[in-house]
Write an enzyme that holds these catalytic residues in place. Sequence first.
Site, mmCIF file in Angstrom:
data_model
loop_
_atom_site.group_PDB
_atom_site.id
_atom_site.type_symbol
_atom_site.label_atom_id
_atom_site.label_comp_id
_atom_site.label_asym_id
_atom_site.label_seq_id
_atom_site.Cartn_x
_atom_site.Cartn_y
_atom_site.Cartn_z
ATOM 1 N N ALA C 236 0.721 -1.191 0.060
ATOM 2 C CA ALA C 236 0.166 -0.084 -0.098
ATOM 3 C C ALA C 236 0.890 1.396 -0.007
ATOM 4 C CB ALA C 236 -0.948 -0.112 1.244
ATOM 5 N N HIS C 237 -0.012 2.359 -0.049
ATOM 6 C CA HIS C 237 0.748 3.868 -0.160
ATOM 7 C C HIS C 237 1.734 3.938 1.034
ATOM 8 C CE1 HIS C 237 -3.205 5.843 1.295
ATOM 9 N NE2 HIS C 237 -2.895 4.902 1.921
#
Lengths: 338, 338, 338
Positions: C236-237
Amino acid sequence: LGVRLERLARVTGGRLIGRGDIEITSAAPIASATAGQITFVANPKYRNFLETTAAAAVILPDDIVFDRIPVIRHGNPYYAFALILDELYPDDAVPAGIDAAARVSGEALVDKSAFVGAGVFIGRGSAIGAGCRIMPHVYIGRDVTIGAGGIVYPGVNILDGTIVGENVIIHSGTVIGSDGFGFAPYEGGIKKVRQVGHVEIGSNCEIGANCTIDRGALGPTRIGHHVKIDNLVQVAHNVEIGDYSIIVAQVGISGSSKLGRNVILAGQVGLTGHIEVGDGTRVGAQSGVHRNLPPSGEFLGSPAREKSKAARIEAALARLPELLRRVRKLEKLVKPEK
Amino acid sequence: LGVRLERLARVTGGRLIGRGDIEITSAAPIASATAGQITFVANPKYRNFLETTAAAAVILPDDIVFDRIPVIRHGNPYYAFALILDELYPDDAVPAGIDAAARVSGEALVDKSAFVGAGVFIGRGSAIGAGCRIMPHVYIGRDVTIGAGGIVYPGVNILDGTIVGENVIIHSGTVIGSDGFGFAPYEGGIKKVRQVGHVEIGSNCEIGANCTIDRGALGPTRIGHHVKIDNLVQVAHNVEIGDYSIIVAQVGISGSSKLGRNVILAGQVGLTGHIEVGDGTRVGAQSGVHRNLPPSGEFLGSPAREKSKAARIEAALARLPELLRRVRKLEKLVKPEK
Amino acid sequence: LGVRLERLARVTGGRLIGRGDIEITSAAPIASATAGQITFVANPKYRNFLETTAAAAVILPDDIVFDRIPVIRHGNPYYAFALILDELYPDDAVPAGIDAAARVSGEALVDKSAFVGAGVFIGRGSAIGAGCRIMPHVYIGRDVTIGAGGIVYPGVNILDGTIVGENVIIHSGTVIGSDGFGFAPYEGGIKKVRQVGHVEIGSNCEIGANCTIDRGALGPTRIGHHVKIDNLVQVAHNVEIGDYSIIVAQVGISGSSKLGRNVILAGQVGLTGHIEVGDGTRVGAQSGVHRNLPPSGEFLGSPAREKSKAARIEAALARLPELLRRVRKLEKLVKPEK
């Protein structure tokens, strides 16, 4: 516009009760079927819809009494329904030939009856069988064989050396023949172990969308015949999956593990590497399998246990907080001085 | 080069305290923001960074006293920050038109204001709405509708009959409209059940990368409006997802299950088929849901239980080895002869 | 046709015992190796195959006594085997140059020694390093850098701003730089938070097939050097993964979490957001990590606990139904009136 009911009955091998000359235009579940539609009841819990359905005809097993509308009697209504769907919704005829915007190696063989869409890449040494439909944007590397009757959906990537049997369907985004995850640690680093095997897929398989099936490290990763794999499934290097096995979405099978025939792995199951699952064994959703499983068993949980045992533990777990309190009480009774 | 702070304040509807004529060039988290940057504090635990931040301006709720640098006061600082990001980082203008290296059917309709990139395939009967950006290498089959304002990232595959509402973003590698996993077993084999339904996606949705959303077996798989789906999510045939629901990465939802509105499924959750999850219910990460869940609940675990109950079991589990010892001791005290 | 054994021994730095002038044509596991093949034994449990193997030569550690066929003695036989695979199965020479059917921006820089295949898209501002192999159907957006020696397999999507180090392998279907999952709820809706960061990948990494690595919300998502990621992994980011870490298939790492160096996450592990895992820590398959983990630990379970503790709980669980019965019995003995 539609298909006559008598023809549909004939296709299923079932017994038609009632008018056979009505036209069936489409199919629907019994809860929503309307005029011109055929439906079925396999599960008794849907039987009560029979009284109110507006369907034109229904497929029923012998033991449900009903004759308000035409009925096809069949021992396996869902299977009969599947046969009828093929009649009602035939594939569009796909013109044979290679699209001008495909890039097919001069050293590849594409059967004259196959369709190859725009933007497809086929490398040298590859062979595409009779009647195949290779949809746009598919990548097929070198020395790949796709057996007759295959359907490869858009955006599939099939890498060098993959061998696919007849009548195999591969859904979009799936990758077949990517490198297995093999690394040799040494002082000072992690060395990639070249993956020089390949993937073999038997006949009559279906592989879902966005799956990954790695090539063997040495020798094949092998998927048998009639194997059905759902979406987002990971099959690691040198895995073997036996005929007629069913692998539900998001399952992961680690390297060199072997499934027998007729194995069912429910959704999100994980298998560790180098283990065997016996013929006909079923593993429940989200289970984690860390050891060999015998044939014809049912297993559940992470780590996976026999289903009956897992169910007993599960039931006991719900009472665990209460059990703590009961033991505390017992301790007070037995050792009141404390 | 930058945007004036007073304009950013206006965009958020917040109240500006301090100089509005400074230029803001970019945005950053408060821990790293430097000259020319705007930042925000929503979570009180980041409040202490205010004393040392080199940011040019900060968005704050009313209850944090601070005025060393210009402040935009806003009841929802993170939302205000999101609005400001849109100002500071506008989309590049994308030229309208169809790339010469796209393959668009003569029987497809592409709005004049839409962009269609190189290597895109669009089949007959499909319609691309105003202002859409269909990025390179996208595959769009037949009779697909993409509503106005859609962004379809490179490598997406959208299969026949899919209907997508307005302002929907679909990230790379996602497959929409692949066949559901439907098979009818019969003596001697497993028969594919033709999947003749389609996928419907409402407006203002976002679908992550490498997801799979299967077409309905009969009728639609339906995703409501304002639904946000993360990466690698599996949505099986005939699933329904209510408006404003949030589905985190690697979730799998089995066939015909229905989520209400405002449902949140955290990462790696699995739902079995044919169940319902009520409006506003939240399910914790890695949970396995095997039954209907009521609205407005919080559930956790595999199998999923009410969160408070799951937490009690979880806490008791940590004491289970100790409990075994205590019971053994009790047994010795009570039945010393043994 | 083959490679002389003496040359293979030299490549490994090992000591050759026996004839060095024989030709080795390929490699195989010891259980199936035949004439002309080289094999190895690292795990003592395969030692018994030595007596019967038809292999032409074998790599062995010093402590296994054996001389029936030529032997390469090496302290790390699997590593030596990996080095030999590189000799026996060299990469095909790939011609440098850009395929006529690639679409490369005039404002992109492709090194003269790089290969760019058919249907590749490379946007403006991007740079492809020396010796790179960008396979057909790859999408590379704007301002992307791929370091020297990179291999990008067919169907990979690399979005704007991604920076990839040297000698990185990215397998088919993987998406790098998709938007992170960031939304700001407000009364009346859910606002997308524009994701304006990017992805940075160090040198000598390998990323599996159909992975998703999201761009940072602000600033980078960062993958270190020598990181090995298996298939279908979600990053994920703003995640950070330290050097030499190994991430097995179907792992999901939530936003802003940080892994140290030499971390190993086994298959299907999930990490919640904003946590840290210390250097050298290993997490067992299917574990769910909800808190910071110290360095050099071993953790297991969902929620993850120290491995030894998890094992004790696991063993106790199997006895839980029996424990319930024992407590019931105690209660009868202690409170017989009830």
